[in-house]
Design an enzyme around this catalytic site. Structure first.
Site, PDB file in Angstrom:
ATOM      1  N   MET A  38      21.700  44.911   0.704  1.00 48.28           N
ATOM      2  CA  MET A  38      22.469  45.514   1.809  1.00 48.28           C
ATOM      3  C   MET A  38      23.772  44.745   2.012  1.00 48.28           C
ATOM      4  O   MET A  38      23.904  43.908   2.905  1.00 48.28           O
ATOM      5  CB  MET A  38      21.612  45.517   3.079  1.00 48.28           C
ATOM      6  CG  MET A  38      20.288  46.241   2.891  1.00 48.28           C
ATOM      7  SD  MET A  38      19.249  46.262   4.365  1.00 48.28           S
ATOM      8  CE  MET A  38      18.784  44.539   4.476  1.00 48.28           C
ATOM      9  N   ASP A  39      24.752  45.054   1.194  1.00 49.28           N
ATOM     10  CA  ASP A  39      26.001  44.304   1.146  1.00 49.28           C
ATOM     11  C   ASP A  39      27.092  45.008   1.949  1.00 49.28           C
ATOM     12  O   ASP A  39      27.287  46.216   1.804  1.00 49.28           O
ATOM     13  CB  ASP A  39      26.446  44.152  -0.321  1.00 49.28           C
ATOM     14  CG  ASP A  39      27.575  43.155  -0.476  1.00 49.28           C
ATOM     15  OD1 ASP A  39      27.844  42.390   0.470  1.00 49.28           O
ATOM     16  OD2 ASP A  39      28.193  43.135  -1.551  1.00 49.28           O
TER      17      ASP A  39
END
Length: 272
Positions: A38-39
Site C-alpha cells: 500500500m504505497d
C-alpha cells in the site's frame, strides 16, 4: 431516511454488478491469493494538502473497499504490507501516530459488523510482533483469537515485517529444531540436513500459499523486502495511482493481467 435507502440501493447494485463481472472472470484461471503493497499514503496527503496522518486514514478507507471487492470476488487469501520493520526508522511522531491508528483499526476488526465478520474472514498478524508496543500486540492477539473460527477467507496483515527478518527467523528455528532432534537421536545423520521444506514450515507466511499477484501502487516495481521468498512465480502489477486512489478497476486489470500471463507463470512455477 431516503438518503440511506438510496445509498443501500446503490451499494446493492454495485455489489450485483461486481458479482456479474466475477462470473465472467472466473471462466479463466483465478487467483487464490493477492498481496498488496500500500504505497503512497504520505504522498497522497501531501498532494491534497492534508494534515499528518490523513493519508493513512484515506488509505485505510481504500483498504476496506479493496477487501470488500476481493471477498465479493471470492479471493481466498489477502495479504497486506501494513508496516515494515524499516518504518520504525521514520520520525517518532509519525511512528506513534501510525501505531495509534493501527491500534484503533485492529480493535475495529473484532466488532460485530466489521468486514471480517461479515465475510467470515480469519485474521493473522504476520511479522516480528515482539517489536510492537504492548497495546498493539495485545490487540493483534485478541483479533486473531476472535476470528479463529472464521474459515471462508483469510486476511494476513504484515506488521513489523520484512522478508529478511522472516527468512532469518525461519533459518534460526530450523537450526534449533535440527539441533534438538540430534540430541534425541544421534544415530540418524540425515536429521542434520536442512532442506527447503524445513525452512518453509517455519516461515511467518506458512499459513498461506504463495501469492498469485502482488499489487503495488504508485507505479513502483520494487518489492521493498516483502514476500521475497514467496514471490518467485508471482505477477507484479503496478498501477500508477497512489494507494488511497486505488479502485475496483485496478483490481480487475490485475486479475486480467494474471490470466493473460497465466501459462508463463505456471511454467515458471514448475521450474522453481
Amino acid at each position: 431516511m431516503e438518503i440511506l435507502r438510496a445509498t443501500q440501493l446503490f451499494e446493492g447494485l454495485g455489489s450485483f454488478l461486481r458479482r456479474c463481472l466475477f462470473s465472467v472472470l472466473s471462466v479463466g484461471p483465478f487467483p487464490r491469493h493477492i498481496a498488496f503493497i500500500m504505497d503512497g499514503n504520505r504522498r497522497f496527503a501531501k498532494n491534497q494538502n492534508l494534515e499528518q496522518g490523513s493519508g493513512h486514514k484515506a488509505g485505510y478507507s481504500a483498504l476496506m473497499n479493496m477487501l470488500k471487492y476481493c471477498y465479493e470476488l471470492e479471493v481466498k487469501y489477502i495479504t497486506i504490507y501494513a508496516f515494515s520493520i524499516e518504518n520504525f526508522k521514520r520520525r517518532p511522531e509519525e511512528v506513534e501516530s501510525t501505531m495509534k491508528l493501527m491500534l484503533e483499526k485492529i480493535e475495529a476488526l473484532v466488532e460485530e459488523k466489521s468486514i471480517v465478520n461479515r465475510y467470515g474472514v480469519r485474521v493473522y498478524f504476520i511479522g516480528n510482533l515482539s517489536l510492537l508496543s504492548e497495546p498493539v500486540k495485545l490487540a493483534a492477539k485478541r483479533a486473531m483469537d476472535a476470528t479463529s473460527g472464521n474459515s471462508k477467507a483469510v486476511l494476513l496483515i504484515c506488521i513489523a515485517y520484512t522478508s529478511t527478518d522472516e527468512i532469518m527467523h525461519a533459518v534460526e528455528e530450523t537450526c534449533k529444531e535440527k539441533k534438538d532432534g540430534l540430541r534425541v537421536d544421534r544415530t540418524d545423520e540425515n536429521e542434520s540436513n536442512i532442506g527447503v521444506m524445513d525452512i518453509e514450515k517455519h516461515m511467518y507466511m506458512a499459513v498461506a500459499p504463495d501469492p498469485d499477484i502482488i499489487i503495488r501502487t504508485s507505479g513502483e516495481t520494487r518489492l521493498s523486502n516483502f514476500l521475497l521468498w514467496q514471490s518467485a512465480s508471482t505477477l507484479l502489477y503496478s498501477p500508477g495511482v497512489l494507494w488511497p486512489e486505488i479502485g475496483f478497476r485496478h483490481l480487475v486489470k490485475a486479475i486480467m493481467e494474471y490470466q493473460r500471463n497465466f501459462a508463463y507463470l505456471e511454467k515458471k512455477q514448475k521450474l522453481c
